[in-house]
Design a protein around this motif. Sequence first.
Motif, mmCIF file in Angstrom:
data_model
loop_
_atom_site.group_PDB
_atom_site.id
_atom_site.type_symbol
_atom_site.label_atom_id
_atom_site.label_comp_id
_atom_site.label_asym_id
_atom_site.label_seq_id
_atom_site.Cartn_x
_atom_site.Cartn_y
_atom_site.Cartn_z
ATOM 1 N N ARG A 246 0.822 -1.199 0.000
ATOM 2 C CA ARG A 246 0.000 0.000 0.000
ATOM 3 C C ARG A 246 0.864 1.259 0.000
ATOM 4 N NH1 ARG A 246 -1.903 0.483 4.549
ATOM 5 N NH2 ARG A 246 -3.365 -1.241 4.637
ATOM 6 N N GLN A 247 1.927 1.242 0.795
ATOM 7 C CA GLN A 247 2.827 2.402 0.819
ATOM 8 C C GLN A 247 3.493 2.611 -0.541
ATOM 9 O OE1 GLN A 247 5.550 1.931 4.079
ATOM 10 N NE2 GLN A 247 3.953 2.149 5.643
ATOM 11 N N GLN A 248 3.817 1.496 -1.204
ATOM 12 C CA GLN A 248 4.423 1.598 -2.530
ATOM 13 C C GLN A 248 3.449 2.237 -3.520
ATOM 14 O OE1 GLN A 248 5.644 -2.175 -4.134
ATOM 15 N NE2 GLN A 248 6.368 -1.301 -6.062
ATOM 16 N N VAL A 249 2.189 1.815 -3.472
ATOM 17 C CA VAL A 249 1.177 2.390 -4.352
ATOM 18 C C VAL A 249 1.038 3.887 -4.091
ATOM 19 C CG1 VAL A 249 -1.302 2.455 -4.853
ATOM 20 C CG2 VAL A 249 -0.118 0.255 -4.708
ATOM 21 N N GLU A 250 0.965 4.271 -2.813
ATOM 22 C CA GLU A 250 0.782 5.693 -2.501
ATOM 23 C C GLU A 250 1.992 6.518 -2.928
ATOM 24 O OE1 GLU A 250 -0.452 8.721 1.096
ATOM 25 O OE2 GLU A 250 -1.158 6.655 1.065
ATOM 26 N N GLN A 251 3.195 5.986 -2.748
ATOM 27 C CA GLN A 251 4.384 6.724 -3.154
ATOM 28 C C GLN A 251 4.415 6.929 -4.666
ATOM 29 O OE1 GLN A 251 6.842 8.280 -1.248
ATOM 30 N NE2 GLN A 251 7.184 9.118 -3.299
ATOM 31 N N LEU A 252 4.068 5.877 -5.411
ATOM 32 C CA LEU A 252 4.024 6.003 -6.862
ATOM 33 C C LEU A 252 2.925 6.980 -7.285
ATOM 34 C CD1 LEU A 252 4.550 2.253 -7.785
ATOM 35 C CD2 LEU A 252 6.092 4.139 -8.402
ATOM 36 N N GLU A 253 1.792 6.937 -6.579
ATOM 37 C CA GLU A 253 0.712 7.869 -6.879
ATOM 38 C C GLU A 253 1.166 9.302 -6.627
ATOM 39 O OE1 GLU A 253 -3.986 8.664 -5.668
ATOM 40 O OE2 GLU A 253 -2.800 7.168 -4.581
ATOM 41 N N ASN A 254 1.914 9.512 -5.540
ATOM 42 C CA ASN A 254 2.482 10.831 -5.259
ATOM 43 C C ASN A 254 3.376 11.296 -6.399
ATOM 44 O OD1 ASN A 254 1.579 11.889 -2.744
ATOM 45 N ND2 ASN A 254 2.737 10.343 -1.662
ATOM 46 N N ASP A 255 4.271 10.410 -6.836
ATOM 47 C CA ASP A 255 5.216 10.761 -7.893
ATOM 48 C C ASP A 255 4.489 11.109 -9.187
ATOM 49 O OD1 ASP A 255 7.217 10.255 -6.092
ATOM 50 O OD2 ASP A 255 7.751 8.287 -6.902
ATOM 51 N N LEU A 256 3.500 10.286 -9.550
ATOM 52 C CA LEU A 256 2.767 10.529 -10.787
ATOM 53 C C LEU A 256 1.955 11.819 -10.714
ATOM 54 C CD1 LEU A 256 1.586 6.903 -11.566
ATOM 55 C CD2 LEU A 256 3.131 8.266 -12.969
ATOM 56 N N SER A 257 1.355 12.071 -9.562
ATOM 57 C CA SER A 257 0.582 13.294 -9.403
ATOM 58 C C SER A 257 1.480 14.512 -9.541
ATOM 59 C CB SER A 257 -0.122 13.297 -8.046
ATOM 60 O OG SER A 257 -0.910 14.456 -7.901
ATOM 61 N N ARG A 258 2.659 14.439 -8.956
ATOM 62 C CA ARG A 258 3.615 15.556 -9.064
ATOM 63 C C ARG A 258 4.016 15.776 -10.519
ATOM 64 N NH1 ARG A 258 8.812 15.065 -9.322
ATOM 65 N NH2 ARG A 258 8.764 12.959 -8.458
ATOM 66 N N ARG A 259 4.261 14.670 -11.238
ATOM 67 C CA ARG A 259 4.667 14.795 -12.636
ATOM 68 C C ARG A 259 3.535 15.334 -13.503
ATOM 69 N NH1 ARG A 259 9.255 11.863 -13.847
ATOM 70 N NH2 ARG A 259 9.125 13.016 -15.821
ATOM 71 N N SER A 260 2.301 14.937 -13.201
ATOM 72 C CA SER A 260 1.175 15.412 -14.009
ATOM 73 C C SER A 260 0.963 16.910 -13.831
ATOM 74 C CB SER A 260 -0.105 14.665 -13.638
ATOM 75 O OG SER A 260 -0.607 15.093 -12.391
ATOM 76 N N ALA A 261 1.382 17.457 -12.680
ATOM 77 C CA ALA A 261 1.214 18.882 -12.417
ATOM 78 C C ALA A 261 1.961 19.729 -13.442
ATOM 79 C CB ALA A 261 1.682 19.221 -11.005
ATOM 80 N N GLU A 262 2.996 19.161 -14.061
ATOM 81 C CA GLU A 262 3.761 19.895 -15.063
ATOM 82 C C GLU A 262 2.905 20.240 -16.275
ATOM 83 O OE1 GLU A 262 7.046 17.445 -16.127
ATOM 84 O OE2 GLU A 262 7.606 17.006 -14.043
ATOM 85 N N PHE A 263 1.861 19.449 -16.517
ATOM 86 C CA PHE A 263 1.067 19.612 -17.738
ATOM 87 C C PHE A 263 -0.244 20.354 -17.497
ATOM 88 C CE2 PHE A 263 3.145 15.339 -17.857
ATOM 89 C CZ PHE A 263 4.201 15.705 -18.672
ATOM 90 N N ARG A 264 -0.510 20.710 -16.259
ATOM 91 C CA ARG A 264 -1.786 21.352 -15.960
ATOM 92 C C ARG A 264 -1.817 22.784 -16.499
ATOM 93 N NH1 ARG A 264 -4.810 18.468 -12.008
ATOM 94 N NH2 ARG A 264 -3.603 16.716 -11.222
ATOM 95 N N VAL A 265 -2.987 23.160 -16.947
ATOM 96 C CA VAL A 265 -3.212 24.521 -17.419
ATOM 97 C C VAL A 265 -4.156 25.194 -16.435
ATOM 98 C CG1 VAL A 265 -4.135 25.938 -19.287
ATOM 99 C CG2 VAL A 265 -2.901 23.816 -19.813
ATOM 100 N N ALA A 266 -3.792 26.382 -16.014
ATOM 101 C CA ALA A 266 -4.619 27.103 -15.048
ATOM 102 C C ALA A 266 -6.011 27.354 -15.633
ATOM 103 C CB ALA A 266 -3.957 28.423 -14.674
ATOM 104 N N THR A 267 -7.036 27.106 -14.853
ATOM 105 C CA THR A 267 -8.412 27.337 -15.272
ATOM 106 C C THR A 267 -9.098 28.260 -14.280
ATOM 107 O OG1 THR A 267 -9.141 25.360 -14.086
ATOM 108 C CG2 THR A 267 -8.621 25.115 -16.439
ATOM 109 N N GLU A 268 -10.110 28.942 -14.761
ATOM 110 C CA GLU A 268 -10.865 29.835 -13.899
ATOM 111 C C GLU A 268 -11.773 29.030 -12.977
ATOM 112 O OE1 GLU A 268 -10.669 33.209 -13.620
ATOM 113 O OE2 GLU A 268 -8.912 32.960 -14.913
#
Length: 698
Positions: A246-268
Amino acid sequence: MEIRETALGESHPHVANSLNNLAALYRNQGNYDAAEPLYLRSLEIYEIALGESHPHVATSLNNLAGLYGAQGNYDAAEPLYRRSLEIRETALGESHPSVATSLNNLATLYQAQGDTSQSLGFLQRGLDIQETNLAQNLAIGSEARKQAYIATLSGRTHQTLSLHLQDAPDHPQAARLALTTVLRRKGRILDAVTETQQLLRDNLSPELAPLLDEYTNAQTQLATRLYAGLGDQDPDLYRSEIETLRQQVEQLENDLSRRSAEFRVATEPVEIEAVQALIPNDAALVELVQYHPTNWSEGRRETSRYAAYILHASGDPQWVDLGDANTIDNAAFAFLNATRVPNSEQRVQTTGRQLDDLLMAPIRPLLGDATHLLLSPDGQLNLIPFAALVDEDNRYLVESYQLTHLTTGRDLLRLQNPRPSRQPPVLFANPNYDDADTSAVMQLAQATRGESQRSMEIKDLQFGELPGTQREVEAIAPLLDNPIVLTEAEATENALKQVQAPSILHLATHGFFLQDVEFVPPQPLRDFTRGDVIVVTDAQPGQFAPPPSNRPTSSENPLLRSGLALAGFNSRDSEGEDGVLTALEVVGLDLRGTRLVVMSACETGVGDVANGEGVYGLRRAFVMAGAESQLMSLWKVADEETADLMGDYYQRLLAGEGRSEALREVQLDWLSRGAHPYYWASFLFSGQWTPMDDFTEM
């Protein structure tokens, strides 16, 4: 404090910190006389040691103001709150969370005095800052971290609703602020985690692909290990292994979420007008919400209540407070228990009338000429069959309205951006739960272009064959263009994981939701009925109730406790998989472009209910995977009758009826033939309701 005074001197800021904490202890005990001099001394030390414009001074001022506010000494509290706000805005910037805290505290102060206009002004500013910070924080971190963060803001959500519904029920500005807050925050985590999934898939680079694969594999390992059960293994080792995974899944989820933030576009931020513009002229959005009223003048929170906000294609929002949540929830449980067994229809009508009187009767006068309800439930109301509610004229609700479920009215914005399908329809049915054949995986890869009943505890869960599902797909397949049909040994977990955005994904198999799971599963109760979830509760057989409070439970992810049984399930052996597709694994499917997921199985719409976030189970997982709409069930459904219902549904889709309207017409037809609501009310529709123009094509 004594140590600090001796070691650092009586005027050191650390001493002020100790004084502040001790004062807070006394305040929490209601010992205001003891707290006040400590707060004052703490403030004096900070001002001398750090300067009058330091943020720590603002904190002391805020705490002292809070003490006076708790005593009802509002005249003394106001200037301290205002000075604290001014310092924070200057020292920290106008969008800092601490500035929002000061603004919200001033809003509370004026709310306690009955000054709605002043309270609204400060609350609006505070909520705007929180919205900015919410967008930034939800862009990163695992779902658990997102949940933890948004929980810190829930108090202000409840305050905003309470200000409108309890203190200023006739104030239009208060109503707009309350509805705006609901539209921005309800289901927000689901949107955030879904966006993470989609951004990663849209920007899948050679560097990111292995990380996403590792995350998907870790989810599968966790699900497989959990469903394999304890066996002969030492319980402590088993728990440790589950925890590590479970900790491994959460750590990977953290990493992926951080990486996806690079592609986010600000929205109103979402506004009421943007949602309203997408409501059809014949429809009304019914946004149900559970909230906790707060009596600020007495400093206490009241028991939770339900309310409804109604929004038409034009005009101002309307609203109604529905009353005590426990009363409504108890009526909902009674109604659900009556409809989920084909016994007395009179009992269904009695309980349906009782719940309708509490829930829909106050809403109906606000619906006007609407014939299509866009329902966004909250709390336990996510689990009831609205179609079978009974009105004052003893008519079922489905006789008066088309019903489409949404997580929140904000869904209307998401549904405006459909993706193209990449595969023809894929139908899974009648899996061989004792054997699996993975040759179907190649078939799917080649197709990728640009009274049995259907739902025991984990490890001993076993299922029998479902002949009705074979007849079901044999009736449906000829209606579709070039469908891929996988049955018996070919209906495997491996094959399902290979689908790539089919236009339709039809799943006719056993579904299950385990309401209460321990890390080391206990011996199960045995009931070999189709899709029948064994829930150890205080309810009578066939009834639904929360798990008893005295049973040891785990915090196991509810997406691991909900799933579908596929070929090889009984032996947990399916060419490297275990034949169990959990909702957590469903999240890893690529269904961006899938117009409709039909879960012709038991309890696929059930899961853990989280107020403001919907149902954690298969229905949530398929949204996260990208599916545009879903047809799902609320209880164990009859095999043969469900096959007939599905055939009727697809015939109507082919005739060009809308996806939720087709369900309504089928339900009305069955009702006209005298069928008990058990047979037709289990299924509910969620998501994009319009006709499927590309029903037979990709």
